[in-house]
Design a protein around this motif. Structure first.
Motif, mmCIF file in Angstrom:
data_model
loop_
_atom_site.group_PDB
_atom_site.id
_atom_site.type_symbol
_atom_site.label_atom_id
_atom_site.label_comp_id
_atom_site.label_asym_id
_atom_site.label_seq_id
_atom_site.Cartn_x
_atom_site.Cartn_y
_atom_site.Cartn_z
ATOM 1 N N LEU A 84 53.236 102.768 103.371
ATOM 2 C CA LEU A 84 52.664 101.420 103.421
ATOM 3 C C LEU A 84 51.587 101.257 102.354
ATOM 4 C CD1 LEU A 84 52.366 100.846 107.293
ATOM 5 C CD2 LEU A 84 54.193 100.087 105.747
ATOM 6 N N THR A 85 50.794 102.300 102.148
ATOM 7 C CA THR A 85 49.753 102.256 101.116
ATOM 8 C C THR A 85 50.391 102.049 99.741
ATOM 9 O OG1 THR A 85 48.350 103.729 102.422
ATOM 10 C CG2 THR A 85 47.810 103.525 100.084
ATOM 11 N N ALA A 86 51.451 102.802 99.466
ATOM 12 C CA ALA A 86 52.129 102.687 98.167
ATOM 13 C C ALA A 86 52.726 101.293 97.985
ATOM 14 C CB ALA A 86 53.218 103.756 98.061
ATOM 15 N N LEU A 87 53.298 100.743 99.061
ATOM 16 C CA LEU A 87 53.927 99.424 98.967
ATOM 17 C C LEU A 87 52.916 98.312 98.719
ATOM 18 C CD1 LEU A 87 56.487 99.724 101.915
ATOM 19 C CD2 LEU A 87 57.081 99.482 99.487
ATOM 20 N N LEU A 88 51.682 98.526 99.173
ATOM 21 C CA LEU A 88 50.653 97.488 99.069
ATOM 22 C C LEU A 88 49.723 97.684 97.890
ATOM 23 C CD1 LEU A 88 49.837 97.345 102.886
ATOM 24 C CD2 LEU A 88 50.759 95.444 101.549
ATOM 25 N N GLN A 89 49.762 98.870 97.294
ATOM 26 C CA GLN A 89 48.788 99.192 96.246
ATOM 27 C C GLN A 89 49.213 98.602 94.901
ATOM 28 O OE1 GLN A 89 48.056 103.368 95.967
ATOM 29 N NE2 GLN A 89 46.082 103.115 94.943
ATOM 30 N N LEU A 90 48.233 98.117 94.185
ATOM 31 C CA LEU A 90 48.483 97.624 92.831
ATOM 32 C C LEU A 90 48.984 98.797 91.984
ATOM 33 C CD1 LEU A 90 48.091 95.004 91.156
ATOM 34 C CD2 LEU A 90 45.841 95.887 90.495
ATOM 35 N N GLY A 91 50.145 98.627 91.370
ATOM 36 C CA GLY A 91 50.698 99.714 90.552
ATOM 37 C C GLY A 91 51.432 100.771 91.356
ATOM 38 N N GLY A 92 51.633 100.497 92.677
ATOM 39 C CA GLY A 92 52.332 101.472 93.523
ATOM 40 C C GLY A 92 53.828 101.193 93.575
ATOM 41 N N ASP A 93 54.423 101.456 94.725
ATOM 42 C CA ASP A 93 55.846 101.197 94.979
ATOM 43 C C ASP A 93 56.100 99.683 94.891
ATOM 44 O OD1 ASP A 93 58.335 100.749 96.206
ATOM 45 O OD2 ASP A 93 58.118 102.520 97.479
ATOM 46 N N ALA A 94 56.918 99.242 93.930
ATOM 47 C CA ALA A 94 57.046 97.809 93.639
ATOM 48 C C ALA A 94 58.065 97.097 94.526
ATOM 49 C CB ALA A 94 57.413 97.621 92.173
ATOM 50 N N ARG A 95 58.745 97.819 95.432
ATOM 51 C CA ARG A 95 59.861 97.210 96.168
ATOM 52 C C ARG A 95 59.449 96.020 97.032
ATOM 53 N NH1 ARG A 95 62.630 102.075 99.133
ATOM 54 N NH2 ARG A 95 60.522 102.942 98.998
ATOM 55 N N LEU A 96 58.287 96.134 97.680
ATOM 56 C CA LEU A 96 57.831 95.040 98.538
ATOM 57 C C LEU A 96 57.411 93.842 97.696
ATOM 58 C CD1 LEU A 96 57.248 94.227 101.460
ATOM 59 C CD2 LEU A 96 54.995 95.253 101.249
ATOM 60 N N ARG A 97 56.697 94.122 96.631
ATOM 61 C CA ARG A 97 56.190 93.065 95.760
ATOM 62 C C ARG A 97 57.346 92.309 95.094
ATOM 63 N NH1 ARG A 97 51.507 93.666 91.094
ATOM 64 N NH2 ARG A 97 50.956 91.461 91.120
#
Ligand code: CA
Length: 418
Positions: A84-97
């Protein structure tokens, strides 16, 4: 950490927090969610999008309560938190964004929170030495303030799980049997000495099989996270009934918890050493780990008159969770030391949290010294105990490195007896 979502500077729910709750959106089905700023990330939507398929079963996050996720244990909890942190973090996992984000987020103000877990059992401890000492001095002025067992084990009792309610649930003034000391006989009627107890509780994880105690060294694997707890207490009912078996109807009418479970992972920066224990506890209660959490706590009150006159809630107490004499690991090890079984979602509350100064007490009975010294409200009213229309809000947060790990609030308004 920075998020690509808009999170207010002073929010209780920055990216470092990610507390878990359950909500009903627009009268629909109950979903699990994680608070992010003023929004909730819908975990059912996250699971359905296949974003945790490599970590755990979708069903854990598609459920209508956290119990299956609580049962899954700490490896799963930490892996989901990292995802969840990666999905929400700027520059993290881009799938959610990259997805249509509208179906993943709802505004907190547009939803109703419900209890995050089915709470099968509720235990309440008595682990603040300041609180236990204050009550001892009040009711046994000629004896030792602490009972002889107090420094040897975390005192507790089994509370009532069926009346644990979520933040915002109105509290009907209980009726019951009471006998003032000067009266010859007891009477039955509305409690005249309705009180609060400021507490922090932990929500249990996987649990243990009957007959197999949880060792104190394993406690971390069985504690998912913390909530604020208001253990509403009718002092007059309590005082008459507790001779000789302990709290019963003076407590069981209502217990309020805050809606978001703040995980131990999120609270890790706030972990610290607790007070020294003298004498040293028995071996099954000894731990070298640090088990105190520096959580700032506040109690706000707003009366009916204050609301009508537009007077803001008044903070009547500020204290910290860090000074508790008995810690959560000791409470859990003690609670299971006889082989009793705990289950995912069980609630273990700390007991009233009081500090050593008059402005840091966790109950009206201490703040007003058994009603003798009423509190002055900003409206000019006085309070020995709660009146109908009074609303209490407990708040809690931990500040570390510029970020605030908050709990939100545990609120409840007193309605007249029925
Ligand atoms: Ca209590």
């Amino acid at each position: 950490m920075e998020s690509w979502r808009d999170i207010g500077e002073r929010s209780d729910f920055p990216l470092e927090n990610l507390p878990y709750g359950a909500f009903r959106a627009h009268g629909g089905a109950v979903h699990l969610g994680v608070a992010v700023g003023e929004d909730v990330l819908d975990l059912a939507a996250v699971a359905q999008a296949g974003l945790i398929d490599d970590i755990c079963e979708r069903e854990l996050l598609e459920a209508a309560s956290l119990n299956p996720f609580l049962a899954a244990g700490p490896d799963c909890w930490t892996a989901v938190r990292e995802r969840l942190t990666a999905l929400l973090q700027l520059g993290g996992d881009a799938r959610l964004r990259a997805a249509n984000v509208d179906r993943f987020f709802v505004r907190q103000r547009e939803i109703d929170m419900v209890l995050p877990a089915e709470i099968g059992d509720y235990v309440d401890f008595y682990s603040s030495i300041e609180h236990a000492t204050n009550l001892g001095r009040m009711f046994r002025p000629d004896g030792e303030a602490l009972m002889p067992n107090w420094r040897h084990l975390p005192i507790g009792y089994h509370g009532r799980a069926s009346t644990v309610v979520i933040d915002g649930t109105p509290i009907v003034r209980p009726r019951g049997q009471r006998k003032p000391p000067q009266a010859a006989l007891p009477t039955f009627g509305p409690s005249a000495r309705l009180d609060i107890e400021l507490e922090v509780g932990f929500i249990a994880g996987p649990g243990n099989a009957m007959g197999e105690p949880i060792a104190i060294a394993d406690a971390r694997e069985h504690i998912f996270g913390l909530v604020l707890v208001n253990d509403w207490s009718a002092r007059d009912i309590q005082a008459w009934e507790y001779q000789l078996l302990g709290p019963f109807l003076g407590k069981s009418f209502a217990t309020t918890i805050s809606p978001w479970i703040v995980t131990l992972d999120a609270l890790e920066p706030c972990r610290m050493a607790g007070p020294q224990q003298v004498p040293q506890p028995l071996p099954y209660l000894q731990t070298r780990d640090e088990w105190a959490y520096d959580i700032a706590l506040a109690v706000d009150v707003q009366s009916q008159t204050m609301r009508e006159r537009g007077i803001a809630p008044q903070t009547i107490s500020r204290t910290t969770f860090a000074g508790m004499y008995w810690n959560m690991a000791q409470q859990l090890a003690h609670a299971t030391s006889n082989g009793t079984a705990i289950r995912p979602g069980d609630l273990y509350a700390s007991g009233t949290i009081s500090g050593s100064t008059p402005d840091s007490l966790g109950s009206f009975i201490e703040m007003t010294w058994n009603g003798e010294r009423p509190i002055e409200l900003a409206s000019g009213e006085r309070r020995a105990f709660l009146e109908d229309g009074d609303e209490i809000a407990l708040r809690g947060w931990c500040e570390r490195g510029g970020s605030r790990i908050g709990f939100g609030a545990a609120r409840g308004m007193i309605l007249p007896a029925r």
